[in-house]
Design an enzyme around this catalytic site. Structure first.
Site, PDB file in Angstrom:
ATOM      1  N   TYR A  74      82.546  17.465  -6.892  1.00  6.90           N
ATOM      2  CA  TYR A  74      82.035  16.906  -5.634  1.00  6.90           C
ATOM      3  C   TYR A  74      83.062  15.972  -4.996  1.00  6.90           C
ATOM      4  CZ  TYR A  74      79.218  14.351  -2.270  1.00  6.90           C
ATOM      5  OH  TYR A  74      78.745  13.800  -1.109  1.00  6.90           O
ATOM      6  N   ASN A  97      67.434  32.405  38.427  1.00  9.29           N
ATOM      7  CA  ASN A  97      68.587  32.477  37.517  1.00  9.29           C
ATOM      8  C   ASN A  97      68.184  32.835  36.085  1.00  9.29           C
ATOM      9  OD1 ASN A  97      70.353  31.754  39.563  1.00  9.29           O
ATOM     10  ND2 ASN A  97      70.089  29.559  39.166  1.00  9.29           N
ATOM     11  N   LYS A 101      76.075  19.398   6.084  1.00 10.36           N
ATOM     12  CA  LYS A 101      74.674  19.570   6.473  1.00 10.36           C
ATOM     13  C   LYS A 101      74.408  19.703   7.967  1.00 10.36           C
ATOM     14  CE  LYS A 101      73.578  16.796   2.552  1.00 10.36           C
ATOM     15  NZ  LYS A 101      75.031  16.794   2.359  1.00 10.36           N
ATOM     16  N   ASN A 103      74.805  14.490  -7.281  1.00 15.24           N
ATOM     17  CA  ASN A 103      75.593  15.701  -6.995  1.00 15.24           C
ATOM     18  C   ASN A 103      74.793  16.979  -7.214  1.00 15.24           C
ATOM     19  OD1 ASN A 103      77.541  13.870  -6.493  1.00 15.24           O
ATOM     20  ND2 ASN A 103      78.819  14.335  -8.280  1.00 15.24           N
ATOM     21  N   THR A 155      80.596  53.206  28.759  1.00 15.08           N
ATOM     22  CA  THR A 155      81.707  52.715  27.938  1.00 15.08           C
ATOM     23  C   THR A 155      82.625  52.029  28.933  1.00 15.08           C
ATOM     24  OG1 THR A 155      83.032  54.718  28.213  1.00 15.08           O
ATOM     25  CG2 THR A 155      81.541  54.685  26.325  1.00 15.08           C
ATOM     26  N   HIS A 156      83.300  50.987  28.508  1.00 13.01           N
ATOM     27  CA  HIS A 156      84.148  50.175  29.405  1.00 13.01           C
ATOM     28  C   HIS A 156      83.357  49.655  30.607  1.00 13.01           C
ATOM     29  CE1 HIS A 156      87.623  52.010  27.274  1.00 13.01           C
ATOM     30  NE2 HIS A 156      86.872  53.102  27.319  1.00 13.01           N
ATOM     31  N   SER A 163      74.340   9.127   5.266  1.00 12.92           N
ATOM     32  CA  SER A 163      73.931  10.449   5.779  1.00 12.92           C
ATOM     33  C   SER A 163      72.439  10.477   6.074  1.00 12.92           C
ATOM     34  CB  SER A 163      74.285  11.546   4.771  1.00 12.92           C
ATOM     35  OG  SER A 163      73.778  11.221   3.491  1.00 12.92           O
ATOM     36  N   LYS A 179      67.030  31.733  44.905  1.00 10.77           N
ATOM     37  CA  LYS A 179      67.603  32.164  43.637  1.00 10.77           C
ATOM     38  C   LYS A 179      66.654  32.145  42.456  1.00 10.77           C
ATOM     39  CE  LYS A 179      71.617  32.327  42.447  1.00 10.77           C
ATOM     40  NZ  LYS A 179      72.798  31.932  41.695  1.00 10.77           N
ATOM     41  N   SER A 230      67.495  27.565  41.494  1.00  7.55           N
ATOM     42  CA  SER A 230      68.640  26.733  41.850  1.00  7.55           C
ATOM     43  C   SER A 230      68.128  25.496  42.585  1.00  7.55           C
ATOM     44  CB  SER A 230      69.572  27.551  42.751  1.00  7.55           C
ATOM     45  OG  SER A 230      70.325  26.699  43.562  1.00  7.55           O
ATOM     46  N   GLU A 271      71.616  33.275  29.472  1.00  6.25           N
ATOM     47  CA  GLU A 271      72.913  32.584  29.588  1.00  6.25           C
ATOM     48  C   GLU A 271      73.060  31.536  28.494  1.00  6.25           C
ATOM     49  OE1 GLU A 271      73.975  32.795  34.336  1.00  6.25           O
ATOM     50  OE2 GLU A 271      72.588  31.285  33.646  1.00  6.25           O
TER      51      GLU A 271
END
Ligand code: ARG
Length: 462
Positions: A317, A285, A325, A110, A155-156, A23, A283, A277, A290
């Site tokens: 353990y 963006n 991790k 541990n 709303t919606h 690790s 453009k 772009s 995003e």
């Protein structure tokens, strides 16, 4: 170098096993916590006369120079050492010799890994909360100048009632405040020291766990050692808190994306935080919001992944837990940069008040006020008022007007008792200010909400 000297395993481990088992490539992130934990541990061992002071001093000096080696980028991370704990211990042995071998008395990897990881989570929770406090300040600074900036509340995703821009952002101030409080409560609840638990059952040495906990800044010592080396609920908590935070960030990002589209045009993101772009030169963006929306996915994934790793594990353990991790490191890093860049994008965006105002003139935003007028002033039962308002809205549509633009004569055609005061009632700004109930959108109420968050920011500490 070797992993752990063992009586049971005689042959050298296979390279493939080292690659699979190690690790070190990621848990080197925990080097600081590991060294701090070891320093506290040897101080305790010396104060309990389990090791002598000269060994303690040598070990501490050695650990401090290893820390500098790592920070200077001179430390050789070797897969043969398996993990950060063994890497530091092996390096200590080569630096100071036999005294290094006393460091691991009365502990195990541990409780060591449980300690390192817990310290890391507590620290990162604090760092995230602090970054969020800066975001709250930015939101407040925008809110303060936009209590009178009208936009359609939805709303919606359909125009509903007029609200002001500060009020809209205050919803996010509320969400981020709870996110901050969630990190603070994580810290409070999990400030429990696992060190001294050893492999699973405690240790026969006369240790002082209280001293170790105190040296490391924990509020208390864990009650049950089996639990301390087995559970990773503290890591799940930070993953959950980050997931909720990212969900909030993602919703705000979605609105920034919509608002910066030509259809809305409510805001413009700064050039500094926009991209272009490769083919369409016209453009601009919104890559930042995003990506923020997109990165929320990995935060959820990391939470789900650790929940799944933990779900069937017998105590105590198991090596499965080494999988705890990377997801946490990833979520923490993702959340940190996300908060920072969102803060900058908000600070540098421009708010298009005109476009917001124009949008409020679409969708009969004060239709509810008309129904309320018919109910309150003319005594209509609300359902009848609702029906008549519907007819007036249809009339306005047919004539290409918003209800707020209808004249008194036009309105009187529907009920002659309608008086001139209707014209003020239907004004969009008045409609907004009419919603003066606690937590409502009126300018007065919005300012109270701003004061509330300001006071909270002034008094909150973490
Ligand atoms: N690298 C291990 C982990 O991250 C450390 C603990 C190892 N303990 C053990 N008994 N093998 O989980």
């Amino acid at each position: 170098m070797q992993k752990v000297a063992s009586g049971k395993i005689k042959a050298k481990s296979a390279d493939l096993l080292d690659e699979f088992n190690a690790s070190i490539s990621f848990d080197k992130e925990l080097y600081k916590e590991d060294i701090e934990g070891s320093i506290a541990h040897v101080k305790m061992l010396a104060s309990q006369n389990i090791i002598d002071d000269s060994a303690k001093e040598k070990i501490i000096d050695g650990l401090n120079s290893i820390k500098s080696e790592i920070e200077r980028g001179e430390f050789l991370f070797d897969i043969k050492d398996e993990d950060i704990h063994m890497a530091i211990e092996n390096r200590l042995t080569s630096l100071i010799g036999d005294d290094a071998k006393r460091m691991h008395t009365a502990r195990s990897r541990n409780d060591q890994v449980a300690l390192d990881f817990r310290l890391y989570v507590l620290r990162k929770a604090k760092e995230l909360a602090k970054l969020l406090l800066l975001l709250e300040e930015t939101l407040l600074s925008i809110e303060e100048v936009h209590t009178g900036t009208l936009l359609p509340g939805m709303t919606h995703l359909q125009h509903a009632q007029p609200i002001n821009f500060a009020y809209h952002l205050l919803a996010y101030s509320s969400m981020f405040k709870r996110d901050i409080e969630r990190f603070a409560s994580l810290i409070k609840r999990n400030s429990i020291s696992p060190i001294g638990c050893a492999a699973l059952a405690g240790t026969p040495y006369d240790t002082d766990r209280e001293l170790e906990a105190k040296l490391l800044g924990f509020k208390s010592v864990s009650v049950n050692c089996l639990d301390s080396v087995s559970d990773r609920d503290f890591a799940l908590e930070i993953l959950f808190n980050i997931s909720v935070l990212m969900m909030h960030i993602s919703r705000l990002s979605e609105e920034l994306i919509l608002w910066s589209s030509s259809e809305f045009g409510f805001i413009e993101l700064s050039d500094e935080y926009s991209t272009s772009s490769s083919i369409m030169p016209q453009k601009k963006n919104p890559d930042v919001p995003e990506l923020l929306r997109g990165k929320t996915g990995r935060a959820y994934g990391n939470l789900l992944s650790l929940l799944t790793v933990m779900k069937g594990l017998p105590l105590a353990y198991n090596k499965d837990m080494q999988e705890d991790k990377e997801g946490v490191f990833d979520s923490v890093k993702t959340a940190k940069i996300s908060i920072k860049i969102l803060n900058e994008a908000l600070k540098t965006m421009s708010v298009k008040k005109e476009a917001m105002l124009n949008a409020t003139k679409v969708g009969h935003l004060s239709a509810t006020d008309l129904a309320d007028y018919l109910t309150k002033k003319l005594g209509y039962p609300f359902r009848d008022a609702y029906k008549l308002t519907g007819e007036i809205v249809a009339y306005a549509d047919e004539n290409g007007k918003d209800v707020s633009e209808l004249g008194l004569e036009e309105l009187k055609k529907f009920d002659e008792n309608i008086k001139e005061d209707i014209l003020d009632t239907l004004k969009l700004e008045n409609s907004m200010n009419a919603r003066d109930s606690q937590g409502g959108t009126s300018e007065k109420s919005t300012k109270k909400q701003i004061d509330y968050f300001k006071k909270w920011l002034d008094t909150f500490s973490i």
